[in-house]
Motif scaffolding. Structure first.
Motif, PDB file in Angstrom:
ATOM      1  N   LYS A   3      -9.826  18.650   7.165  1.00  0.00           N
ATOM      2  CA  LYS A   3     -10.172  18.998   5.783  1.00  0.00           C
ATOM      3  C   LYS A   3      -8.906  19.163   4.945  1.00  0.00           C
ATOM      4  O   LYS A   3      -8.832  18.666   3.819  1.00  0.00           O
ATOM      5  N   ASN A   4      -7.904  19.836   5.486  1.00  0.00           N
ATOM      6  CA  ASN A   4      -6.644  20.034   4.769  1.00  0.00           C
ATOM      7  C   ASN A   4      -5.919  18.710   4.538  1.00  0.00           C
ATOM      8  O   ASN A   4      -5.283  18.515   3.498  1.00  0.00           O
ATOM      9  N   MET A   5      -6.023  17.801   5.504  1.00  0.00           N
ATOM     10  CA  MET A   5      -5.402  16.489   5.350  1.00  0.00           C
ATOM     11  C   MET A   5      -6.043  15.731   4.198  1.00  0.00           C
ATOM     12  O   MET A   5      -5.340  15.138   3.370  1.00  0.00           O
ATOM     13  N   ILE A   6      -7.353  15.740   4.139  1.00  0.00           N
ATOM     14  CA  ILE A   6      -8.052  15.049   3.057  1.00  0.00           C
ATOM     15  C   ILE A   6      -7.614  15.599   1.705  1.00  0.00           C
ATOM     16  O   ILE A   6      -7.326  14.841   0.776  1.00  0.00           O
ATOM     17  N   GLN A   7      -7.510  16.914   1.609  1.00  0.00           N
ATOM     18  CA  GLN A   7      -7.070  17.516   0.354  1.00  0.00           C
ATOM     19  C   GLN A   7      -5.632  17.118   0.029  1.00  0.00           C
ATOM     20  O   GLN A   7      -5.295  16.875  -1.128  1.00  0.00           O
ATOM     21  N   ALA A   8      -4.777  17.040   1.052  1.00  0.00           N
ATOM     22  CA  ALA A   8      -3.383  16.645   0.834  1.00  0.00           C
ATOM     23  C   ALA A   8      -3.288  15.218   0.301  1.00  0.00           C
ATOM     24  O   ALA A   8      -2.476  14.930  -0.585  1.00  0.00           O
ATOM     25  N   GLU A  47      10.929   6.558   5.349  1.00  0.00           N
ATOM     26  CA  GLU A  47      11.448   5.202   5.150  1.00  0.00           C
ATOM     27  C   GLU A  47      10.683   4.467   4.048  1.00  0.00           C
ATOM     28  O   GLU A  47      11.201   3.530   3.445  1.00  0.00           O
ATOM     29  N   PHE A  48       9.454   4.899   3.775  1.00  0.00           N
ATOM     30  CA  PHE A  48       8.615   4.253   2.773  1.00  0.00           C
ATOM     31  C   PHE A  48       8.870   4.806   1.368  1.00  0.00           C
ATOM     32  O   PHE A  48       8.204   4.401   0.421  1.00  0.00           O
ATOM     33  N   LYS A  49       9.822   5.741   1.259  1.00  0.00           N
ATOM     34  CA  LYS A  49      10.189   6.351  -0.037  1.00  0.00           C
ATOM     35  C   LYS A  49       8.947   6.917  -0.727  1.00  0.00           C
ATOM     36  O   LYS A  49       8.181   7.626  -0.103  1.00  0.00           O
ATOM     37  N   GLU A  50       8.763   6.572  -2.016  1.00  0.00           N
ATOM     38  CA  GLU A  50       7.667   7.163  -2.790  1.00  0.00           C
ATOM     39  C   GLU A  50       6.296   6.647  -2.354  1.00  0.00           C
ATOM     40  O   GLU A  50       5.275   7.207  -2.729  1.00  0.00           O
ATOM     41  N   ARG A  51       6.258   5.592  -1.543  1.00  0.00           N
ATOM     42  CA  ARG A  51       4.970   5.066  -1.065  1.00  0.00           C
ATOM     43  C   ARG A  51       4.603   5.566   0.317  1.00  0.00           C
ATOM     44  O   ARG A  51       3.658   5.068   0.936  1.00  0.00           O
ATOM     45  N   GLY A  52       5.296   6.606   0.801  1.00  0.00           N
ATOM     46  CA  GLY A  52       4.973   7.169   2.105  1.00  0.00           C
ATOM     47  C   GLY A  52       4.886   8.674   2.058  1.00  0.00           C
ATOM     48  O   GLY A  52       5.615   9.336   1.321  1.00  0.00           O
ATOM     49  N   MET A  53       3.947   9.226   2.826  1.00  0.00           N
ATOM     50  CA  MET A  53       3.791  10.674   2.926  1.00  0.00           C
ATOM     51  C   MET A  53       3.398  11.014   4.357  1.00  0.00           C
ATOM     52  O   MET A  53       2.594  10.315   4.970  1.00  0.00           O
ATOM     53  N   PHE A  54       3.994  12.085   4.886  1.00  0.00           N
ATOM     54  CA  PHE A  54       3.642  12.568   6.222  1.00  0.00           C
ATOM     55  C   PHE A  54       2.896  13.878   6.091  1.00  0.00           C
ATOM     56  O   PHE A  54       3.215  14.721   5.253  1.00  0.00           O
ATOM     57  N   HIS A  55       1.907  14.058   6.971  1.00  0.00           N
ATOM     58  CA  HIS A  55       1.159  15.322   7.048  1.00  0.00           C
ATOM     59  C   HIS A  55       0.919  15.634   8.520  1.00  0.00           C
ATOM     60  O   HIS A  55       0.418  14.785   9.256  1.00  0.00           O
ATOM     61  N   ARG A  56       1.299  16.833   8.921  1.00  0.00           N
ATOM     62  CA  ARG A  56       1.079  17.237  10.320  1.00  0.00           C
ATOM     63  C   ARG A  56      -0.413  17.454  10.544  1.00  0.00           C
ATOM     64  O   ARG A  56      -1.068  18.157   9.777  1.00  0.00           O
ATOM     65  N   LEU A  57      -0.954  16.831  11.602  1.00  0.00           N
ATOM     66  CA  LEU A  57      -2.396  16.867  11.853  1.00  0.00           C
ATOM     67  C   LEU A  57      -2.692  16.799  13.341  1.00  0.00           C
ATOM     68  O   LEU A  57      -2.134  15.970  14.058  1.00  0.00           O
ATOM     69  N   ASP A  58      -3.604  17.662  13.766  1.00  0.00           N
ATOM     70  CA  ASP A  58      -4.213  17.570  15.092  1.00  0.00           C
ATOM     71  C   ASP A  58      -5.681  17.248  14.843  1.00  0.00           C
ATOM     72  O   ASP A  58      -6.428  18.096  14.335  1.00  0.00           O
ATOM     73  N   VAL A  59      -6.104  16.032  15.153  1.00  0.00           N
ATOM     74  CA  VAL A  59      -7.463  15.586  14.819  1.00  0.00           C
ATOM     75  C   VAL A  59      -8.546  16.374  15.559  1.00  0.00           C
ATOM     76  O   VAL A  59      -9.715  16.276  15.202  1.00  0.00           O
ATOM     77  N   ARG A  60      -8.166  17.166  16.537  1.00  0.00           N
ATOM     78  CA  ARG A  60      -9.146  17.995  17.252  1.00  0.00           C
ATOM     79  C   ARG A  60      -9.561  19.222  16.438  1.00  0.00           C
ATOM     80  O   ARG A  60     -10.522  19.889  16.798  1.00  0.00           O
ATOM     81  N   ASN A  61      -8.854  19.497  15.353  1.00  0.00           N
ATOM     82  CA  ASN A  61      -9.099  20.689  14.553  1.00  0.00           C
ATOM     83  C   ASN A  61      -9.753  20.298  13.220  1.00  0.00           C
ATOM     84  O   ASN A  61      -9.092  19.736  12.351  1.00  0.00           O
ATOM     85  N   TYR A  83       0.813  -1.204   0.000  1.00  0.00           N
ATOM     86  CA  TYR A  83       0.000   0.000   0.000  1.00  0.00           C
ATOM     87  C   TYR A  83       0.858   1.270   0.000  1.00  0.00           C
ATOM     88  O   TYR A  83       1.987   1.266   0.478  1.00  0.00           O
ATOM     89  N   TYR A  84       0.294   2.354  -0.501  1.00  0.00           N
ATOM     90  CA  TYR A  84       0.825   3.692  -0.270  1.00  0.00           C
ATOM     91  C   TYR A  84       0.281   4.125   1.088  1.00  0.00           C
ATOM     92  O   TYR A  84      -0.915   3.952   1.360  1.00  0.00           O
ATOM     93  N   VAL A  85       1.148   4.677   1.937  1.00  0.00           N
ATOM     94  CA  VAL A  85       0.767   4.976   3.315  1.00  0.00           C
ATOM     95  C   VAL A  85       0.901   6.472   3.584  1.00  0.00           C
ATOM     96  O   VAL A  85       1.993   7.036   3.507  1.00  0.00           O
ATOM     97  N   PHE A  86      -0.212   7.098   3.899  1.00  0.00           N
ATOM     98  CA  PHE A  86      -0.262   8.512   4.253  1.00  0.00           C
ATOM     99  C   PHE A  86      -0.383   8.580   5.772  1.00  0.00           C
ATOM    100  O   PHE A  86      -1.397   8.178   6.331  1.00  0.00           O
ATOM    101  N   ILE A  87       0.667   9.060   6.427  1.00  0.00           N
ATOM    102  CA  ILE A  87       0.691   9.132   7.886  1.00  0.00           C
ATOM    103  C   ILE A  87       0.352  10.544   8.323  1.00  0.00           C
ATOM    104  O   ILE A  87       1.023  11.507   7.939  1.00  0.00           O
ATOM    105  N   ALA A  88      -0.696  10.667   9.114  1.00  0.00           N
ATOM    106  CA  ALA A  88      -1.117  11.962   9.648  1.00  0.00           C
ATOM    107  C   ALA A  88      -0.952  11.934  11.161  1.00  0.00           C
ATOM    108  O   ALA A  88      -1.497  11.064  11.832  1.00  0.00           O
ATOM    109  N   SER A  89      -0.176  12.885  11.677  1.00  0.00           N
ATOM    110  CA  SER A  89       0.120  12.887  13.105  1.00  0.00           C
ATOM    111  C   SER A  89       0.619  14.265  13.523  1.00  0.00           C
ATOM    112  O   SER A  89       0.993  15.081  12.679  1.00  0.00           O
ATOM    113  N   ARG A  90       0.655  14.498  14.827  1.00  0.00           N
ATOM    114  CA  ARG A  90       1.163  15.787  15.320  1.00  0.00           C
ATOM    115  C   ARG A  90       2.671  15.883  15.228  1.00  0.00           C
ATOM    116  O   ARG A  90       3.219  16.973  15.129  1.00  0.00           O
TER     117      ARG A  90
END
Length: 79
Positions: free
Chosen positions: A65-70, A46-60, A31-38
């Motif tokens: 919405k911005n994470m979904i768009q990302a 480490e996942f190279k082209e199959r990994g993406m990080f996005h800074r996210l606070d799920v309380r906001n 799978y391609y893995v999109f990691i959302a976390s603070r």
């Protein structure tokens, strides 16, 4: 877990603990893995082209919405 080829999953809190284990399992199964976390631990890198990080606070709701768009900008869709 059967491999989904080029499917994309979003894992919130996926950079440490149980979330990191789940992220690694999906990655190992193709799978391609999109990691959302603070905090960015570098796991997505480490996942190279199959990994993406996005800074996210799920309380906001705006950050969610911005994470979904990302995810959509990165892969076009997610499962």
């Amino acid at each position: 877990m059967a491999s989904k080829g080029k499917s994309t999953v979003v894992i919130t809190g996926g950079d440490k603990g149980i979330g990191a284990s789940i992220s690694k399992l999906f990655f190992q199964n193709g799978y391609y893995v999109f990691i959302a976390s603070r905090h960015n631990t570098g796991l997505a890198d480490e996942f190279k082209e199959r990994g993406m990080f996005h800074r996210l606070d799920v309380r906001n709701p705006l950050e969610i919405k911005n994470m979904i768009q990302a995810v959509l900008d990165w892969r076009g869709s997610f499962d």
